[in-house]
Design a protein around this motif. Structure first.
Motif, PDB file in Angstrom:
ATOM      1  N   ARG A 374       0.834  -1.198   0.000  1.00 55.37           N
ATOM      2  CA  ARG A 374       0.000   0.000   0.000  1.00 55.37           C
ATOM      3  C   ARG A 374       0.873   1.253   0.000  1.00 55.37           C
ATOM      4  NH1 ARG A 374      -5.410   0.828   1.685  1.00 55.37           N
ATOM      5  NH2 ARG A 374      -5.883   3.004   2.233  1.00 55.37           N
ATOM      6  N   MET A 375       1.940   1.229   0.807  1.00 57.57           N
ATOM      7  CA  MET A 375       2.868   2.360   0.832  1.00 57.57           C
ATOM      8  C   MET A 375       3.473   2.573  -0.554  1.00 57.57           C
ATOM      9  SD  MET A 375       4.517   4.763   2.567  1.00 57.57           S
ATOM     10  CE  MET A 375       4.730   4.439   4.337  1.00 57.57           C
ATOM     11  N   ALA A 376       3.886   1.499  -1.200  1.00 55.73           N
ATOM     12  CA  ALA A 376       4.478   1.614  -2.535  1.00 55.73           C
ATOM     13  C   ALA A 376       3.486   2.222  -3.520  1.00 55.73           C
ATOM     14  CB  ALA A 376       4.944   0.247  -3.012  1.00 55.73           C
ATOM     15  N   ARG A 377       2.233   1.770  -3.463  1.00 57.54           N
ATOM     16  CA  ARG A 377       1.220   2.315  -4.388  1.00 57.54           C
ATOM     17  C   ARG A 377       0.964   3.788  -4.130  1.00 57.54           C
ATOM     18  NH1 ARG A 377      -1.445  -2.538  -3.029  1.00 57.54           N
ATOM     19  NH2 ARG A 377      -2.918  -1.388  -1.690  1.00 57.54           N
ATOM     20  N   ARG A 378       0.852   4.170  -2.864  1.00 58.22           N
ATOM     21  CA  ARG A 378       0.573   5.571  -2.538  1.00 58.22           C
ATOM     22  C   ARG A 378       1.718   6.465  -3.003  1.00 58.22           C
ATOM     23  NH1 ARG A 378      -3.740   3.847  -2.034  1.00 58.22           N
ATOM     24  NH2 ARG A 378      -5.239   4.065  -0.330  1.00 58.22           N
ATOM     25  N   LEU A 379       2.931   6.042  -2.771  1.00 56.66           N
ATOM     26  CA  LEU A 379       4.074   6.856  -3.172  1.00 56.66           C
ATOM     27  C   LEU A 379       4.203   6.915  -4.692  1.00 56.66           C
ATOM     28  CD1 LEU A 379       6.694   5.734  -0.501  1.00 56.66           C
ATOM     29  CD2 LEU A 379       5.458   7.905  -0.594  1.00 56.66           C
ATOM     30  N   GLU A 380       3.980   5.782  -5.347  1.00 60.28           N
ATOM     31  CA  GLU A 380       4.099   5.744  -6.801  1.00 60.28           C
ATOM     32  C   GLU A 380       3.049   6.630  -7.461  1.00 60.28           C
ATOM     33  OE1 GLU A 380       5.650   2.234  -9.687  1.00 60.28           O
ATOM     34  OE2 GLU A 380       3.866   1.786  -8.472  1.00 60.28           O
TER      35      GLU A 380
END
Length: 464
Positions: A374-380
């Protein structure tokens, strides 16, 4: 001096609980004046005694401005799990009970707790039930124990008794490890007398797992004693070595296989991630931390060895005043670790496992992996680049000008919403995010991602 222990210990526990209750609402990293901190702790040592209640009060006042929220839900800078409620309470009891967990004579309860926790842990991680388990300080100690036992075995295989004769004049032992190994392997090599020149680095894949074909080439080129160090959970990417293939190959060459699984070993506890560590049971020794993904208080690690007798023969010693010590066939707790004066770490591990249960541990591992993705998706979605396949709980991030990434990290840390650290991966400075805390929620991830993106924007604007 008249001391009300009930009142004193209750005060300490209440202060610990107050810190836990408030940690999520405070800046993750404090900004204390270092001079004031030093002054609060410093000054001349009193010549006379101080009442314990005043000492505890002074400690709380001095330490509070400098406490980092590592136990909180938005500390992502290192692989640090916030200690669970039951494990923390058990650790408090361990301090109050003040047991020396060297053997059953000193603490039958500590011995029983370690045996039970060791049995549960082996079952959860898919390790041989007959393996020995030493409760050590952390992954550094666990890796050192594993390499020490391996040293004993591979040198004995060529007729050298390292316990008796040491390393002077001994055949050279080659330590084969990935170029992306954890630095604790290098330190273990120094501490054990191998020296870092004994390490034969093997190229890694793009995600940081050892290249099995290159491992085969390296092993084919070596003669003499060999220890192979594999990895479950690359410290930057979370990638795991192909343990089944690599271990089988190493054993074909007569090598000892140690697995550094500081956090990644716990992937075995979930059906969703267990494939990443398939074949783990084939190795000879393993090391992991309990104070990472299991969310046990510092300091606690586990050193496992498939050959329990060899483990004890390597680490134990005997003394006339130590009941039962030095037995290879029936080792005491301290026969499996580098320390004799051992705090009763097993109480907290037992409590953490009992609190979670097997399903709870599975859910913890799965949730942390989900939150990392989820963190990766939000940052991306906010313009960042993710540099690793998020297979476990590690995320590597860049955003904006690569030359300003440390400025972004500093801005995030000063903001206090969350705490992230930096790393260098494939020659590039990146933000490294580790999700290991049982209390972290989706909301924590969203707030933290927004803070990271905002910090990056502010750094770009100020440079611009």
């Amino acid at each position: 001096m008249d001391v009300d222990l009930h009142q004193l210990f209750t005060r300490a526990a209440a202060e610990a609980a107050r810190h836990r209750a408030a940690v999520a609402d405070r800046p993750v990293h404090p900004s204390p004046d270092q001079g004031s901190l030093d002054a609060a702790f410093g000054g001349p040592l009193p010549t006379g005694p101080t009442h314990p209640d005043r000492v505890v009060g002074a400690l709380i006042a001095a330490a509070s401005p400098g406490l980092v929220g590592t136990v909180g839900p938005r500390f992502f800078g290192f692989v640090i799990g916030g200690a669970s409620p039951a494990a923390t309470a058990a650790d408090m009891l361990a301090a109050g009970w003040d047991q020396c967990a060297y053997n059953e004579v000193l603490s039958p309860a500590a011995a029983a707790a370690e045996r039970a926790a060791a049995t549960w842990t082996k079952q959860l991680l898919g390790l041989p039930g007959s393996a020995s388990v030493g409760f050590v300080t952390g992954a550094q100690a666990a890796n050192t124990v594993g390499l020490a036992v391996g040293r004993q075995r591979v040198l004995a295989n060529v007729g050298w008794d390292v316990a008796r004769d040491g390393l002077f004049g001994a055949p050279r032992v080659a330590i084969v490890a990935s170029e992306d190994r954890h630095a604790t392997i290098d330190r273990a090599a120094r501490l054990l007398g191998f020296g870092t020149r004994s390490i034969e680095p093997v190229a890694a894949t793009a995600q940081g797992a050892i290249d099995v074909d290159r491992l085969r080439t390296a092993l084919d080129s070596l003669s003499g004693p060999v220890i192979v160090c594999l990895q479950a959970g690359n410290v930057n990417t979370g990638a795991c070595d192909d343990l089944r293939t690599a271990t089988t190959l190493a054993h074909e060459h007569g090598a000892w296989v140690h697995v550094d699984g500081a956090f990644g070993l716990w992937a075995a506890a979930s059906p969703r991630t267990a494939h990443l560590v398939a074949g783990i049971e084939l190795a000879d020794s393993w090391g992991t931390d309990a104070h990472k993904w299991l969310n046990v208080p510092y300091d606690c690690g586990l050193a496992f060895c498939a050959d329990a007798s060899l483990h004890a023969a390597t680490m134990s010693y005997a003394a006339a005043y130590l009941t039962g010590s030095g037995s290879v066939s029936d080792p005491v707790l301290g026969d499996l670790t580098p320390e004799s004066s051992r705090r009763a770490r097993g109480f907290a591990v037992w409590a953490a496992l009992r609190e979670l249960g097997s399903d709870g541990l599975t859910e913890l591992v799965d949730r942390c992996c989900d939150l990392a993705r989820r963190m990766a998706r939000r940052l991306e979605s906010g313009g960042a680049t993710i540099h690793n396949d998020v297979v476990l709980n590690q995320v590597l991030v860049s955003i904006g000008d690569p030359a300003r990434i440390d400025g972004v990290i500093d801005a995030v840390q000063r903001d206090g919403t969350c705490w992230v650290g930096g790393t260098t991966w494939h020659g590039r400075r990146l933000i490294r995010i580790s999700v290991s805390n049982a209390t972290t929620t989706e909301s924590d991830i969203d707030v933290a991602a927004a803070a990271i993106l905002a910090a990056a924007t502010a750094v770009e604007q100020s440079a611009g």
